[in-house]
Design a protein around this motif. Structure first.
Motif, PDB file in Angstrom:
ATOM      1  N   LYS A 102       0.838  -1.199   0.000  1.00 40.13           N
ATOM      2  CA  LYS A 102       0.000   0.000   0.000  1.00 40.13           C
ATOM      3  C   LYS A 102       0.874   1.251   0.000  1.00 40.13           C
ATOM      4  O   LYS A 102       1.890   1.317   0.702  1.00 40.13           O
ATOM      5  N   THR A 103       0.469   2.227  -0.790  1.00 41.14           N
ATOM      6  CA  THR A 103       1.113   3.539  -0.848  1.00 41.14           C
ATOM      7  C   THR A 103       0.016   4.587  -0.743  1.00 41.14           C
ATOM      8  O   THR A 103      -0.940   4.540  -1.515  1.00 41.14           O
ATOM      9  N   ILE A 104       0.160   5.503   0.215  1.00 38.68           N
ATOM     10  CA  ILE A 104      -0.845   6.545   0.402  1.00 38.68           C
ATOM     11  C   ILE A 104      -0.247   7.895   0.044  1.00 38.68           C
ATOM     12  O   ILE A 104       0.797   8.285   0.559  1.00 38.68           O
ATOM     13  N   ILE A 105      -0.928   8.582  -0.864  1.00 35.74           N
ATOM     14  CA  ILE A 105      -0.580   9.952  -1.222  1.00 35.74           C
ATOM     15  C   ILE A 105      -1.578  10.822  -0.455  1.00 35.74           C
ATOM     16  O   ILE A 105      -2.754  10.896  -0.809  1.00 35.74           O
ATOM     17  N   LYS A 106      -1.122  11.459   0.596  1.00 36.04           N
ATOM     18  CA  LYS A 106      -2.039  12.147   1.502  1.00 36.04           C
ATOM     19  C   LYS A 106      -2.503  13.503   0.959  1.00 36.04           C
ATOM     20  O   LYS A 106      -1.979  14.023  -0.015  1.00 36.04           O
ATOM     21  N   LYS A 107      -3.499  14.032   1.617  1.00 41.99           N
ATOM     22  CA  LYS A 107      -4.196  15.253   1.204  1.00 41.99           C
ATOM     23  C   LYS A 107      -3.216  16.352   0.804  1.00 41.99           C
ATOM     24  O   LYS A 107      -2.297  16.679   1.542  1.00 41.99           O
ATOM     25  N   GLY A 108      -3.435  16.905  -0.403  1.00 43.26           N
ATOM     26  CA  GLY A 108      -2.690  18.062  -0.851  1.00 43.26           C
ATOM     27  C   GLY A 108      -1.279  17.806  -1.331  1.00 43.26           C
ATOM     28  O   GLY A 108      -0.578  18.743  -1.699  1.00 43.26           O
ATOM     29  N   ALA A 109      -0.823  16.545  -1.338  1.00 45.63           N
ATOM     30  CA  ALA A 109       0.540  16.250  -1.774  1.00 45.63           C
ATOM     31  C   ALA A 109       0.684  16.472  -3.281  1.00 45.63           C
ATOM     32  O   ALA A 109      -0.276  16.319  -4.033  1.00 45.63           O
ATOM     33  N   SER A 110       1.895  16.849  -3.708  1.00 44.08           N
ATOM     34  CA  SER A 110       2.188  17.059  -5.127  1.00 44.08           C
ATOM     35  C   SER A 110       3.400  16.221  -5.528  1.00 44.08           C
ATOM     36  O   SER A 110       4.397  16.177  -4.808  1.00 44.08           O
ATOM     37  N   ILE A 111       3.287  15.589  -6.695  1.00 44.75           N
ATOM     38  CA  ILE A 111       4.382  14.780  -7.235  1.00 44.75           C
ATOM     39  C   ILE A 111       4.782  15.399  -8.571  1.00 44.75           C
ATOM     40  O   ILE A 111       3.957  15.543  -9.470  1.00 44.75           O
ATOM     41  N   GLY A 112       6.068  15.733  -8.719  1.00 44.31           N
ATOM     42  CA  GLY A 112       6.558  16.346  -9.947  1.00 44.31           C
ATOM     43  C   GLY A 112       6.687  15.353 -11.084  1.00 44.31           C
ATOM     44  O   GLY A 112       6.646  14.136 -10.901  1.00 44.31           O
ATOM     45  N   ALA A 113       6.879  15.891 -12.274  1.00 47.68           N
ATOM     46  CA  ALA A 113       6.992  15.084 -13.494  1.00 47.68           C
ATOM     47  C   ALA A 113       8.121  14.064 -13.375  1.00 47.68           C
ATOM     48  O   ALA A 113       9.195  14.360 -12.857  1.00 47.68           O
ATOM     49  N   ASN A 114       7.851  12.851 -13.849  1.00 48.83           N
ATOM     50  CA  ASN A 114       8.832  11.769 -13.932  1.00 48.83           C
ATOM     51  C   ASN A 114       9.382  11.291 -12.596  1.00 48.83           C
ATOM     52  O   ASN A 114      10.379  10.588 -12.562  1.00 48.83           O
ATOM     53  N   ALA A 115       8.758  11.651 -11.488  1.00 47.92           N
ATOM     54  CA  ALA A 115       9.178  11.134 -10.189  1.00 47.92           C
ATOM     55  C   ALA A 115       8.728   9.680 -10.061  1.00 47.92           C
ATOM     56  O   ALA A 115       7.744   9.265 -10.674  1.00 47.92           O
ATOM     57  N   THR A 116       9.464   8.902  -9.264  1.00 48.39           N
ATOM     58  CA  THR A 116       9.122   7.514  -9.010  1.00 48.39           C
ATOM     59  C   THR A 116       8.839   7.337  -7.522  1.00 48.39           C
ATOM     60  O   THR A 116       9.655   7.749  -6.683  1.00 48.39           O
ATOM     61  N   ILE A 117       7.702   6.719  -7.202  1.00 47.92           N
ATOM     62  CA  ILE A 117       7.329   6.442  -5.818  1.00 47.92           C
ATOM     63  C   ILE A 117       7.405   4.935  -5.633  1.00 47.92           C
ATOM     64  O   ILE A 117       6.574   4.186  -6.167  1.00 47.92           O
ATOM     65  N   VAL A 118       8.415   4.456  -4.907  1.00 43.78           N
ATOM     66  CA  VAL A 118       8.564   3.023  -4.660  1.00 43.78           C
ATOM     67  C   VAL A 118       7.493   2.598  -3.663  1.00 43.78           C
ATOM     68  O   VAL A 118       7.254   3.277  -2.653  1.00 43.78           O
ATOM     69  N   CYS A 119       6.838   1.493  -3.944  1.00 43.22           N
ATOM     70  CA  CYS A 119       5.676   1.051  -3.166  1.00 43.22           C
ATOM     71  C   CYS A 119       5.985   0.898  -1.678  1.00 43.22           C
ATOM     72  O   CYS A 119       7.105   0.611  -1.279  1.00 43.22           O
ATOM     73  N   GLY A 120       4.949   1.116  -0.894  1.00 44.47           N
ATOM     74  CA  GLY A 120       5.050   0.964   0.553  1.00 44.47           C
ATOM     75  C   GLY A 120       5.510   2.218   1.269  1.00 44.47           C
ATOM     76  O   GLY A 120       5.663   2.214   2.489  1.00 44.47           O
ATOM     77  N   HIS A 121       5.730   3.302   0.532  1.00 42.09           N
ATOM     78  CA  HIS A 121       6.180   4.555   1.126  1.00 42.09           C
ATOM     79  C   HIS A 121       5.107   5.619   0.907  1.00 42.09           C
ATOM     80  O   HIS A 121       4.641   5.817  -0.203  1.00 42.09           O
ATOM     81  N   ASN A 122       4.737   6.288   1.978  1.00 43.36           N
ATOM     82  CA  ASN A 122       3.642   7.246   1.937  1.00 43.36           C
ATOM     83  C   ASN A 122       4.163   8.668   1.810  1.00 43.36           C
ATOM     84  O   ASN A 122       5.231   9.004   2.321  1.00 43.36           O
ATOM     85  N   LEU A 123       3.376   9.500   1.133  1.00 43.30           N
ATOM     86  CA  LEU A 123       3.694  10.917   1.018  1.00 43.30           C
ATOM     87  C   LEU A 123       2.789  11.685   1.964  1.00 43.30           C
ATOM     88  O   LEU A 123       1.563  11.576   1.876  1.00 43.30           O
ATOM     89  N   GLY A 124       3.380  12.475   2.846  1.00 42.37           N
ATOM     90  CA  GLY A 124       2.614  13.218   3.841  1.00 42.37           C
ATOM     91  C   GLY A 124       1.765  14.323   3.241  1.00 42.37           C
ATOM     92  O   GLY A 124       1.941  14.733   2.086  1.00 42.37           O
ATOM     93  N   SER A 125       0.857  14.827   4.045  1.00 38.15           N
ATOM     94  CA  SER A 125      -0.033  15.913   3.619  1.00 38.15           C
ATOM     95  C   SER A 125       0.784  17.120   3.172  1.00 38.15           C
ATOM     96  O   SER A 125       1.734  17.515   3.839  1.00 38.15           O
TER      97      SER A 125
END
Length: 190
Positions: A102-125
């Motif tokens: 599970k990977t949670i992208i929390k409220k209001g988070a922004s991910i820039g172009a071509n970024a990679t999010i490896v599974c199991g890691h959450n992005l904070g609000s």
């Protein structure tokens, strides 16, 4: 009668929930049992895999695949061609569907172009992942991370203004919000 827009070149599987005023653009595929909230904008060539949950007011730019195991909360921004994974050690000849992380992208988070999010890691609000970065750890609320692996560069306000802490406190000159910092944890003050 539906209150959302789907371009004629896109595919919507059965058992999908799409919220009011959401727009799904060219060549996208929304797979079974996924849920997309209200007022979302799903760009061209986007895949939403089975069982994915997308909150309200989410912007997903072109060429993004949101794989099973990802939850995107309200007001998040997924930049063009950003990448999610859902298995830590994939092999084409071994089925690992029971190992999705599970990977949670929390409220209001922004991910820039071509970024990679490896599974199991959450992005904070209200966190921000810089373009091309590779996230291999959880990202705290309000943190701006860059690089490979992504590391905290500084913290940003809800309005994206860089925070410059004085005595572990910050008042945003743009929007007036107040924050306090303890270690790597930043909290908004009421």
């Amino acid at each position: 009668m539906s209150k959302y827009f789907v371009h004629e070149s896109s595919y919507i599987d059965e058992n999908v929930i799409i919220g009011d005023n959401t727009k799904i653009w060219h060549f996208s595929h929304i797979m079974e049992n996924s849920k997309i909230g209200n007022n979302c904008n799903i760009g061209q060539n986007v895949v939403i895999s089975p069982d994915v949950v997308i909150g309200n007011n989410v912007k997903i730019q072109n060429n993004v695949s949101v794989y099973t195991g990802v939850i995107v909360e309200d007001d998040a921004f997924l930049g063009p061609s950003c990448v999610f994974t859902n298995v830590i050690n994939p092999r084409s000849f071994i089925s690992r569907k029971n190992e999705y992380r599970k990977t949670i992208i929390k409220k209001g988070a922004s991910i820039g172009a071509n970024a990679t999010i490896v599974c199991g890691h959450n992005l904070g609000s209200y966190s921000f992942v810089g373009a091309g970065s590779v996230v291999t750890h959880d990202v705290p609320d309000f943190a701006l991370v860059i690089g490979n692996p992504a590391r905290i560069k500084y913290y940003v306000c809800k309005c994206s203004e860089k925070m410059n802490f004085e005595n572990n406190e910050f008042i945003c000159p743009k929007c007036g919000l107040k924050y306090i910092k303890h270690g790597n944890e930043v909290k908004e003050l009421d």
